[in-house]
Design a protein around this motif. Structure first.
Motif, PDB file in Angstrom:
ATOM      1  N   PRO A   1       0.830  -1.206   0.000  1.00 44.01           N
ATOM      2  CA  PRO A   1       0.000   0.000   0.000  1.00 44.01           C
ATOM      3  C   PRO A   1       0.861   1.252   0.000  1.00 44.01           C
ATOM      4  CG  PRO A   1       0.111  -0.897   2.204  1.00 44.01           C
ATOM      5  CD  PRO A   1       0.854  -1.868   1.321  1.00 44.01           C
ATOM      6  N   LEU A   2       0.264   2.361  -0.399  1.00 49.66           N
ATOM      7  CA  LEU A   2       0.985   3.624  -0.413  1.00 49.66           C
ATOM      8  C   LEU A   2       0.470   4.598   0.636  1.00 49.66           C
ATOM      9  CD1 LEU A   2       1.371   4.265  -4.240  1.00 49.66           C
ATOM     10  CD2 LEU A   2       3.063   3.400  -2.647  1.00 49.66           C
ATOM     11  N   ASP A   3      -0.568   4.229   1.369  1.00 52.49           N
ATOM     12  CA  ASP A   3      -1.122   5.169   2.332  1.00 52.49           C
ATOM     13  C   ASP A   3      -0.224   5.343   3.551  1.00 52.49           C
ATOM     14  OD1 ASP A   3      -1.452   2.644   3.283  1.00 52.49           O
ATOM     15  OD2 ASP A   3      -3.624   2.770   3.564  1.00 52.49           O
ATOM     16  N   SER A   4       0.744   4.455   3.764  1.00 51.81           N
ATOM     17  CA  SER A   4       1.647   4.589   4.905  1.00 51.81           C
ATOM     18  C   SER A   4       2.844   5.474   4.603  1.00 51.81           C
ATOM     19  CB  SER A   4       2.146   3.206   5.346  1.00 51.81           C
ATOM     20  OG  SER A   4       2.860   2.578   4.304  1.00 51.81           O
ATOM     21  N   LEU A   5       2.991   5.920   3.367  1.00 48.52           N
ATOM     22  CA  LEU A   5       4.097   6.795   3.011  1.00 48.52           C
ATOM     23  C   LEU A   5       3.706   8.249   3.248  1.00 48.52           C
ATOM     24  CD1 LEU A   5       5.332   5.196  -0.327  1.00 48.52           C
ATOM     25  CD2 LEU A   5       6.387   5.032   1.918  1.00 48.52           C
ATOM     26  N   PRO A   6       4.619   9.066   3.799  1.00 49.14           N
ATOM     27  CA  PRO A   6       4.287  10.486   4.013  1.00 49.14           C
ATOM     28  C   PRO A   6       4.148  11.218   2.693  1.00 49.14           C
ATOM     29  CG  PRO A   6       6.600  10.052   4.486  1.00 49.14           C
ATOM     30  CD  PRO A   6       5.967   8.724   4.265  1.00 49.14           C
ATOM     31  N   ARG A   7       3.152  12.069   2.604  1.00 49.69           N
ATOM     32  CA  ARG A   7       2.945  12.812   1.364  1.00 49.69           C
ATOM     33  C   ARG A   7       4.010  13.897   1.200  1.00 49.69           C
ATOM     34  NH1 ARG A   7       0.563  11.251  -2.842  1.00 49.69           N
ATOM     35  NH2 ARG A   7       0.128  13.435  -3.406  1.00 49.69           N
ATOM     36  N   GLU A   8       4.273  14.629   2.265  1.00 49.19           N
ATOM     37  CA  GLU A   8       5.263  15.694   2.201  1.00 49.19           C
ATOM     38  C   GLU A   8       6.637  15.153   2.574  1.00 49.19           C
ATOM     39  OE1 GLU A   8       4.734  18.564   0.981  1.00 49.19           O
ATOM     40  OE2 GLU A   8       2.594  18.273   0.730  1.00 49.19           O
ATOM     41  N   ILE A   9       7.673  15.819   2.084  1.00 40.85           N
ATOM     42  CA  ILE A   9       9.034  15.375   2.308  1.00 40.85           C
ATOM     43  C   ILE A   9       9.795  16.517   2.977  1.00 40.85           C
ATOM     44  CG2 ILE A   9      11.090  14.418   1.217  1.00 40.85           C
ATOM     45  CD1 ILE A   9       9.237  13.806  -1.208  1.00 40.85           C
ATOM     46  N   PRO A  10       9.854  16.562   4.288  1.00 40.08           N
ATOM     47  CA  PRO A  10      10.572  17.651   4.973  1.00 40.08           C
ATOM     48  C   PRO A  10      12.079  17.459   4.893  1.00 40.08           C
ATOM     49  CG  PRO A  10       9.692  16.118   6.576  1.00 40.08           C
ATOM     50  CD  PRO A  10       9.199  15.649   5.238  1.00 40.08           C
ATOM     51  N   ALA A  11      12.635  17.751   3.736  1.00 38.87           N
ATOM     52  CA  ALA A  11      14.071  17.520   3.532  1.00 38.87           C
ATOM     53  C   ALA A  11      14.937  18.555   4.233  1.00 38.87           C
ATOM     54  CB  ALA A  11      14.376  17.522   2.029  1.00 38.87           C
ATOM     55  N   GLY A  12      14.338  19.700   4.618  1.00 40.00           N
ATOM     56  CA  GLY A  12      15.132  20.722   5.284  1.00 40.00           C
ATOM     57  C   GLY A  12      15.992  21.488   4.297  1.00 40.00           C
TER      58      GLY A  12
ATOM     59  N   TYR B   1       8.710   2.709  -2.301  1.00 36.44           N
ATOM     60  CA  TYR B   1       9.222   2.442  -0.956  1.00 36.44           C
ATOM     61  C   TYR B   1      10.743   2.570  -0.933  1.00 36.44           C
ATOM     62  CZ  TYR B   1       4.896   0.891   1.277  1.00 36.44           C
ATOM     63  OH  TYR B   1       3.648   0.845   1.837  1.00 36.44           O
ATOM     64  N   ILE B   2      11.384   2.006  -1.935  1.00 38.31           N
ATOM     65  CA  ILE B   2      12.849   2.051  -1.983  1.00 38.31           C
ATOM     66  C   ILE B   2      13.329   3.484  -2.200  1.00 38.31           C
ATOM     67  CG2 ILE B   2      14.856   1.266  -3.286  1.00 38.31           C
ATOM     68  CD1 ILE B   2      13.353  -1.354  -3.778  1.00 38.31           C
ATOM     69  N   ASN B   3      12.577   4.280  -2.969  1.00 38.32           N
ATOM     70  CA  ASN B   3      12.934   5.687  -3.144  1.00 38.32           C
ATOM     71  C   ASN B   3      12.893   6.439  -1.817  1.00 38.32           C
ATOM     72  OD1 ASN B   3      13.340   5.492  -5.920  1.00 38.32           O
ATOM     73  ND2 ASN B   3      11.218   5.998  -6.407  1.00 38.32           N
ATOM     74  N   TYR B   4      11.883   6.138  -1.000  1.00 40.35           N
ATOM     75  CA  TYR B   4      11.797   6.782   0.311  1.00 40.35           C
ATOM     76  C   TYR B   4      12.962   6.352   1.196  1.00 40.35           C
ATOM     77  CZ  TYR B   4       7.396   9.335   0.137  1.00 40.35           C
ATOM     78  OH  TYR B   4       6.429  10.258  -0.136  1.00 40.35           O
ATOM     79  N   ILE B   5      13.337   5.082   1.121  1.00 44.15           N
ATOM     80  CA  ILE B   5      14.483   4.603   1.899  1.00 44.15           C
ATOM     81  C   ILE B   5      15.756   5.313   1.457  1.00 44.15           C
ATOM     82  CG2 ILE B   5      15.910   2.580   2.408  1.00 44.15           C
ATOM     83  CD1 ILE B   5      13.353   0.896   2.071  1.00 44.15           C
ATOM     84  N   ASN B   6      15.920   5.469   0.142  1.00 43.43           N
ATOM     85  CA  ASN B   6      17.102   6.184  -0.366  1.00 43.43           C
ATOM     86  C   ASN B   6      17.125   7.630   0.099  1.00 43.43           C
ATOM     87  OD1 ASN B   6      17.964   3.883  -1.728  1.00 43.43           O
ATOM     88  ND2 ASN B   6      16.933   4.451  -3.639  1.00 43.43           N
ATOM     89  N   LEU B   7      15.952   8.259   0.144  1.00 46.08           N
ATOM     90  CA  LEU B   7      15.891   9.644   0.616  1.00 46.08           C
ATOM     91  C   LEU B   7      16.256   9.737   2.097  1.00 46.08           C
ATOM     92  CD1 LEU B   7      15.215  12.629   0.312  1.00 46.08           C
ATOM     93  CD2 LEU B   7      12.815  12.058   0.748  1.00 46.08           C
ATOM     94  N   ILE B   8      15.706   8.824   2.895  1.00 43.95           N
ATOM     95  CA  ILE B   8      16.008   8.818   4.325  1.00 43.95           C
ATOM     96  C   ILE B   8      17.498   8.611   4.553  1.00 43.95           C
ATOM     97  CG2 ILE B   8      15.636   7.564   6.483  1.00 43.95           C
ATOM     98  CD1 ILE B   8      12.796   6.944   5.440  1.00 43.95           C
ATOM     99  N   LYS B   9      18.063   7.680   3.812  1.00 46.13           N
ATOM    100  CA  LYS B   9      19.497   7.441   3.932  1.00 46.13           C
ATOM    101  C   LYS B   9      20.306   8.651   3.490  1.00 46.13           C
ATOM    102  CE  LYS B   9      23.081   4.143   2.550  1.00 46.13           C
ATOM    103  NZ  LYS B   9      23.379   2.943   1.722  1.00 46.13           N
ATOM    104  N   ALA B  10      19.876   9.307   2.412  1.00 48.60           N
ATOM    105  CA  ALA B  10      20.583  10.493   1.919  1.00 48.60           C
ATOM    106  C   ALA B  10      20.499  11.651   2.900  1.00 48.60           C
ATOM    107  CB  ALA B  10      20.021  10.915   0.568  1.00 48.60           C
ATOM    108  N   LEU B  11      19.402  11.726   3.660  1.00 44.99           N
ATOM    109  CA  LEU B  11      19.234  12.789   4.648  1.00 44.99           C
ATOM    110  C   LEU B  11      19.927  12.474   5.959  1.00 44.99           C
ATOM    111  CD1 LEU B  11      15.476  13.718   4.070  1.00 44.99           C
ATOM    112  CD2 LEU B  11      17.497  15.018   3.364  1.00 44.99           C
ATOM    113  N   GLY B  12      20.528  11.299   6.060  1.00 43.33           N
ATOM    114  CA  GLY B  12      21.275  10.968   7.275  1.00 43.33           C
ATOM    115  C   GLY B  12      20.475  10.204   8.301  1.00 43.33           C
ATOM    116  N   GLY B  13      19.385   9.561   7.888  1.00 47.18           N
ATOM    117  CA  GLY B  13      18.647   8.717   8.829  1.00 47.18           C
ATOM    118  C   GLY B  13      17.371   9.323   9.341  1.00 47.18           C
ATOM    119  N   GLY B  14      16.685  10.079   8.515  1.00 45.87           N
ATOM    120  CA  GLY B  14      15.402  10.651   8.946  1.00 45.87           C
ATOM    121  C   GLY B  14      15.404  12.156   8.752  1.00 45.87           C
ATOM    122  N   TRP B  15      14.335  12.785   9.202  1.00 45.79           N
ATOM    123  CA  TRP B  15      14.266  14.232   9.115  1.00 45.79           C
ATOM    124  C   TRP B  15      13.634  14.776  10.385  1.00 45.79           C
ATOM    125  CZ3 TRP B  15      12.244  11.352   4.913  1.00 45.79           C
ATOM    126  CH2 TRP B  15      10.938  10.893   5.090  1.00 45.79           C
TER     127      TRP B  15
END
Length: 455
Positions: free
Chosen positions: A257-268, A441-455
């Motif tokens: 499912p995609l409803d568990s993914l956050p819509r906004e991406i607070p990358a800072g 899902y993998i794109n979100y994981i890559n983003l989290i990893k690129a941001l240093g483990g979350g936001w």
């Protein structure tokens, strides 16, 4: 008085010359990401369990198990322990050293003892650091410890991201296998219907061969997906630090499912990466370690002072050894100044400065790669979101076309070639939808990893 001031000024200038000239890294960061959907501002840094944003208890359990038992993490943890011990060894080289000795000797001939000697002694030595050797050694050791600790944090982030990626890949293959199996059953029923119509003369042999071809095609895909599932499970076992037969697989759901993914991406803002990306912080401390190494190499070129002291007692009997008057001691000091060594010490300092410049370039490159990874992940998420929406519409349309085509064929208003095209289009769109969902899902994981483990 003026003479003392002049001497003091010369000493200060001399000591000031001991400090090498460093070149700080250049990190010209933009005020915000090019593909960020948020306004520039401060964001909350979450150093906790970032994988919990997916709301999957099985994934939470797998990541926790991996962080406890992964062998690469254990190796990195022991590396931190090793560096801590190394720091104590490095500092001990500039602290006073105390030693002691005791000896007893005797000489014999055939009839009696001809001589005895006993001695007790102690020694003290201390090399005083006047030109920053001890200070730079401490800085170098502390930077090395911080670098090892951030390397451990980076390894934890990588392992958690790899577990999550492998888990969603496993779900993708499980879902592909389920679609292929369900398609096989539908095609087998359709082939049985065509065979029945062929028996009673309501279908020709071409339609029967085409129906059987669809069955064989689905049968060919199933072993491929089964192999992919097993490979993903084995990979996950390795990340968990377990053998495949010991790992218990209990998937929490049959779809993505995609409803568990956050819509906004607070990358800072990009400057946040400098303090929360483990690899960037590790590179920063490697830079400090290299700078301390330059200072240490510079200090060797200046005079060193060494103080020594010793004492003890010696006599021909144990009784006299403890009597007053037998104890002696001595103390001294010396100054060592390298004068001419064919430029060896200067070359050592130049090599240390070259290592520092390499560290500067490595830090700058690490920052550039981090920015690139964040931008790439942000773009991939936004583009994949559009593709998923289009793919969902296409899959629903293909499902309706397949249903209507099968009904028209049973009524005799369509040939079986139309059924084949509709079935293949539906099958392809279903697989595409699953792959896009898993990829998001993998794109979100890559983003989290690129941001240093979350936001």
């Amino acid at each position: 008085m003026k003479r003392y001031l002049l001497i003091g000024g010369c000493v200060m200038l001399f000591l000031g010359g001991c400090a090498p000239r460093f070149y700080p890294p250049k990190t010209d960061l933009a005020p915000q990401y090019a593909n960020s959907s948020l306004e520039v501002g401060e964001v909350e840094l979450r150093n906790g369990k970032w994988w919990c944003i997916f709301g999957d208890r099985v994934l939470d359990s797998l990541v926790e198990r991996a962080l406890k038992a992964n062998r690469n993490l254990a190796q990195a943890a022991f590396r931190v322990e090793e560096v801590r011990h190394t720091m104590r060894v490095a500092r001990a080289a500039y602290l006073p050293s105390v030693g002691g000795s005791a000896s007893a000797e005797a000489e014999y001939d055939k009839t009696r003892t001809t001589g005895q000697s006993y001695s007790l002694g102690g020694s003290l030595s201390w090399e005083i650091s006047l030109f920053g050797a001890l200070r730079n050694t401490n800085r170098q050791a502390r930077a090395r410890i911080e670098s090892a600790e951030w390397a451990l944090k980076g390894m934890q982030l990588s392992v958690a991201a790899e577990v999550a990626t492998t888990y969603f890949t496993l779900l993708e293959y499980e879902r592909d296998l389920e679609i292929a199996t369900r398609s096989l059953h539908l095609r087998e029923r359709s082939a049985a219907l065509v065979d029945s119509l062929f028996t009673y003369g309501f279908a020709d042999g071409v339609a029967l061969s085409q129906a059987q071809s669809l069955v064989y095609s689905a049968q060919t895909d199933i072993p491929h997906f089964r192999h992919a599932v097993e490979q993903a499970r084995v990979s996950l076992s390795v990340l968990l630090g377990e053998t495949p037969e010991k790992t218990i697989w209990t998937l929490s759901r049959e779809y993505l499912p995609l409803d568990s993914l956050p819509r906004e991406i607070p990358a800072g803002v990009p400057s946040d990466l400098l303090r929360r990306r483990p690899d960037i912080v590790q590179s920063h401390y490697e830079l400090l370690e290299a700078a301390a190494g330059v200072g240490l190499a510079r200090s060797v070129r200046f005079p060193s002072i060494k103080l020594t002291a010793g004492g003890g007692a010696a006599s021909s009997s144990l009784k006299e050894l403890t009597q007053e008057g037998w104890w002696t001691w001595n103390a001294g000091g010396n100054i060592l100044m390298p004068i001419f060594n064919f430029g060896r010490l200067r070359r050592v300092e130049q090599a240390a400065m070259s290592r520092y410049k390499q560290a500067v370039c490595g830090y700058e490159q690490q920052v550039l790669e981090a920015l690139s990874e964040v931008e790439t992940a942000l773009t991939a998420i936004e583009e994949q979101r559009r593709q998923i929406h289009s793919s969902s519409e296409l899959m629903m349309a293909n499902a309706e076309i397949a249903r209507m085509t099968r009904a028209l064929y049973r009524s005799g208003f369509s040939n079986y070639l139309d059924v084949i095209d509709a079935e293949r289009s539906l099958y392809s769109s279903q697989m595409q939808q699953v792959n896009l969902r898993a990829g998001q899902y993998i794109n979100y994981i890559n983003l989290i990893k690129a941001l240093g483990g979350g936001w």
